[in-house]
Design an enzyme around this catalytic site. Structure first.
Site, PDB file in Angstrom:
ATOM      1  N   ARG A  54       5.342   8.439   3.574  1.00 34.53           N
ATOM      2  CA  ARG A  54       4.184   7.701   3.077  1.00 34.53           C
ATOM      3  C   ARG A  54       4.273   6.191   3.282  1.00 34.53           C
ATOM      4  O   ARG A  54       3.335   5.571   3.780  1.00 34.53           O
ATOM      5  CB  ARG A  54       3.996   7.929   1.556  1.00 34.53           C
ATOM      6  CG  ARG A  54       3.159   9.085   1.192  1.00 34.53           C
ATOM      7  CD  ARG A  54       3.701   9.693  -0.075  1.00 34.53           C
ATOM      8  NE  ARG A  54       5.051  10.140   0.176  1.00 34.53           N
ATOM      9  CZ  ARG A  54       5.337  11.326   0.726  1.00 34.53           C
ATOM     10  NH1 ARG A  54       4.391  12.156   1.002  1.00 34.53           N
ATOM     11  NH2 ARG A  54       6.588  11.675   0.982  1.00 34.53           N
ATOM     12  N   THR A  55       5.379   5.607   2.858  1.00 35.98           N
ATOM     13  CA  THR A  55       5.415   4.133   2.845  1.00 35.98           C
ATOM     14  C   THR A  55       5.318   3.592   4.267  1.00 35.98           C
ATOM     15  O   THR A  55       4.499   2.716   4.555  1.00 35.98           O
ATOM     16  CB  THR A  55       6.691   3.638   2.141  1.00 35.98           C
ATOM     17  OG1 THR A  55       6.820   4.349   0.909  1.00 35.98           O
ATOM     18  CG2 THR A  55       6.626   2.152   1.873  1.00 35.98           C
ATOM     19  N   LYS A  83      25.348  -0.485  15.156  1.00 36.63           N
ATOM     20  CA  LYS A  83      26.438  -1.188  15.858  1.00 36.63           C
ATOM     21  C   LYS A  83      27.045  -2.278  14.975  1.00 36.63           C
ATOM     22  O   LYS A  83      27.850  -3.072  15.421  1.00 36.63           O
ATOM     23  CB  LYS A  83      25.897  -1.837  17.133  1.00 36.63           C
ATOM     24  CG  LYS A  83      25.313  -0.853  18.126  1.00 36.63           C
ATOM     25  CD  LYS A  83      24.789  -1.605  19.343  1.00 36.63           C
ATOM     26  CE  LYS A  83      23.443  -1.079  19.759  1.00 36.63           C
ATOM     27  NZ  LYS A  83      22.719  -2.020  20.619  1.00 36.63           N
ATOM     28  N   ARG A 104      12.604  -1.076   4.256  1.00 35.62           N
ATOM     29  CA  ARG A 104      13.237  -0.153   3.292  1.00 35.62           C
ATOM     30  C   ARG A 104      14.718  -0.098   3.604  1.00 35.62           C
ATOM     31  O   ARG A 104      15.111  -0.023   4.774  1.00 35.62           O
ATOM     32  CB  ARG A 104      12.625   1.242   3.387  1.00 35.62           C
ATOM     33  CG  ARG A 104      13.414   2.254   2.561  1.00 35.62           C
ATOM     34  CD  ARG A 104      12.721   3.569   2.414  1.00 35.62           C
ATOM     35  NE  ARG A 104      11.544   3.451   1.566  1.00 35.62           N
ATOM     36  CZ  ARG A 104      10.832   4.497   1.154  1.00 35.62           C
ATOM     37  NH1 ARG A 104      11.176   5.706   1.533  1.00 35.62           N
ATOM     38  NH2 ARG A 104       9.774   4.339   0.392  1.00 35.62           N
ATOM     39  N   HIS A 132      10.332  -0.635  -5.956  1.00 34.77           N
ATOM     40  CA  HIS A 132       9.435  -0.167  -4.894  1.00 34.77           C
ATOM     41  C   HIS A 132       8.053  -0.772  -5.183  1.00 34.77           C
ATOM     42  O   HIS A 132       7.126  -0.083  -5.604  1.00 34.77           O
ATOM     43  CB  HIS A 132       9.386   1.363  -4.912  1.00 34.77           C
ATOM     44  CG  HIS A 132       8.789   1.996  -3.694  1.00 34.77           C
ATOM     45  ND1 HIS A 132       8.036   1.300  -2.760  1.00 34.77           N
ATOM     46  CD2 HIS A 132       8.820   3.282  -3.258  1.00 34.77           C
ATOM     47  CE1 HIS A 132       7.641   2.141  -1.814  1.00 34.77           C
ATOM     48  NE2 HIS A 132       8.106   3.338  -2.086  1.00 34.77           N
TER      49      HIS A 132
HETATM   50  N1   CP Z   1       6.383   7.340  -2.222  1.00 32.43           N
HETATM   51  C1   CP Z   1       7.260   7.095  -1.225  1.00 32.43           C
HETATM   52  O1   CP Z   1       7.953   6.069  -1.218  1.00 32.43           O
HETATM   53  O2   CP Z   1       7.292   8.061  -0.251  1.00 32.43           O
HETATM   54  P1   CP Z   1       8.140   7.974   1.085  1.00 32.43           P
HETATM   55  O3   CP Z   1       9.589   8.016   0.685  1.00 32.43           O
HETATM   56  O4   CP Z   1       7.710   9.147   1.913  1.00 32.43           O
HETATM   57  O5   CP Z   1       7.830   6.652   1.733  1.00 32.43           O
END
Ligand code: CP
Length: 310
Positions: A54-55, A83, A104, A132
């Site tokens: 999703r993100t 590396k 991320r 998040h």
């Molecule tokens: N909600 C969320 O962070 O989903 P993903 O881990 O798929 O990005």
């Protein structure tokens, strides 16, 4: 020199700024074609050192909807991190290739380090079990759209409240709205971290209770925020197996909930919401994923200081 605006923590935005951003996201939802070229020529880099559906894809969809382009990597293995390249060096390089970066990382604080060395806005797209913030913006837009408000709500968080960064971020954000109370539903091992209870909830005199029983909590909730038990953050598999199915929301349990209680889940789901609940009109988790695109469009525009079109 002009300062660069990053989003590393939900509290980087004031309540007023969040209101403005959610208003923009709502306008985008209802007038999508109007925004089709506002980021023509701009590039978003998605630097994902941890898996995501999703993100990452909603960020990419957001930038494409705005007329911009996307580039990036979807695992540490497919970047020069494999590396031994540092986050600091990587972001210096990405700053030469893109106008904005969503990152991320499994290490808490990695996007903050990136921001220190970056000459473009950095967005924390999830760092370890920490924060998040763009999921929080998604959750706020979903709650506001469904309930018409962000105050006077009883919100239940259920499942893995220890490792669930989406829970930590949303609690941080929601304590700023009046008359919001929390019911924290988890086994003792997966309760919210001590710092969140002491420094955020108790310090701000927020009404909350920690309980183990979902059935008893359900009737009083306006929002139920379900979460998955986070296998990847456990130190041993035995504990994960013991706890993974501690809560399963099914049709029978939903009979105990208010007719206007909405179910949110950041997804991915494993077993914690039975698929038979998906057709319940109160199941809002797929709609929530859609809101994630609108709010990330609004965030990209805000951090790039793109004017709202007439
Ligand atoms: N909600 C969320 O962070 O989903 P993903 O881990 O798929 O990005």
């Amino acid at each position: 020199m002009k300062s660069i605006r990053h989003l590393l923590n939900p509290l980087d935005l004031s309540v007023e700024e969040i209101d403005t951003l959610l208003d923009l996201a709502s306008d985008i939802e209802h007038n999508l074609p109007k925004y089709a070229h506002v980021c023509d020529g701009k590039k978003l880099a998605t630097c994902f050192y941890e898996p995501s559906t999703r993100t990452r894809l909603s960020f990419e969809s957001a930038m494409l909807n705005l007329g911009g382009s996307v580039l990036g990597f979807s695992s540490a293995d497919s970047s020069s991190a494999a590396k031994g390249e540092s986050v600091a060096d990587t972001i210096r390089v990405i700053s030469c290739y893109a106008d904005i970066c969503a990152m991320r990382h499994p290490k808490e604080g990695a996007p903050r380090v990136a921001a220190e060395f970056s000459s473009i806005p950095v967005i924390n797209a999830g760092d370890g079990g920490h924060q998040h913030p763009t999921q929080t913006l998604t959750d706020l837009l979903t709650i506001r759209s469904l309930k018409g408000r962000l105050d006077n709500l009883t919100i239940g968080f259920c499942g893995d409240l220890k490792f669930g960064r989406t829970v930590h971020s949303l609690i941080h954000a929601m304590v700023r709205y009046p008359n919001v109370r929390f019911v924290l539903i988890s086994p003792p091992e997966l309760r919210i971290p001590e710092y969140l209870r002491d420094d955020v909830l108790l310090a701000n005199h927020i009404e909350f209770k920690e309980v183990g029983n979902l059935d008893e909590a359900l009737p009083e909730l306006d929002i139920l925020y379900m979460t998955r038990v986070q296998r990847e953050r456990f130190f041993n598999e035995e504990d994960y197996i013991r706890l993974k199915d501690c809560y399963i929301l099914d049709r029978k349990k939903m009979k105990m909930a208010k007719p206007d209680m909405f179910i949110l889940h950041p997804l991915p789901r494993v077993n914690e919401i039975s698929v038979e609940v998906d057709n319940d009109p109160r199941a809002a988790y797929f709609k929530q994923a859609q809101y994630g695109v609108y709010v990330r469009m609004a965030l990209i525009m805000t951090l790039l200081e793109v004017e709202k079109p007439c």
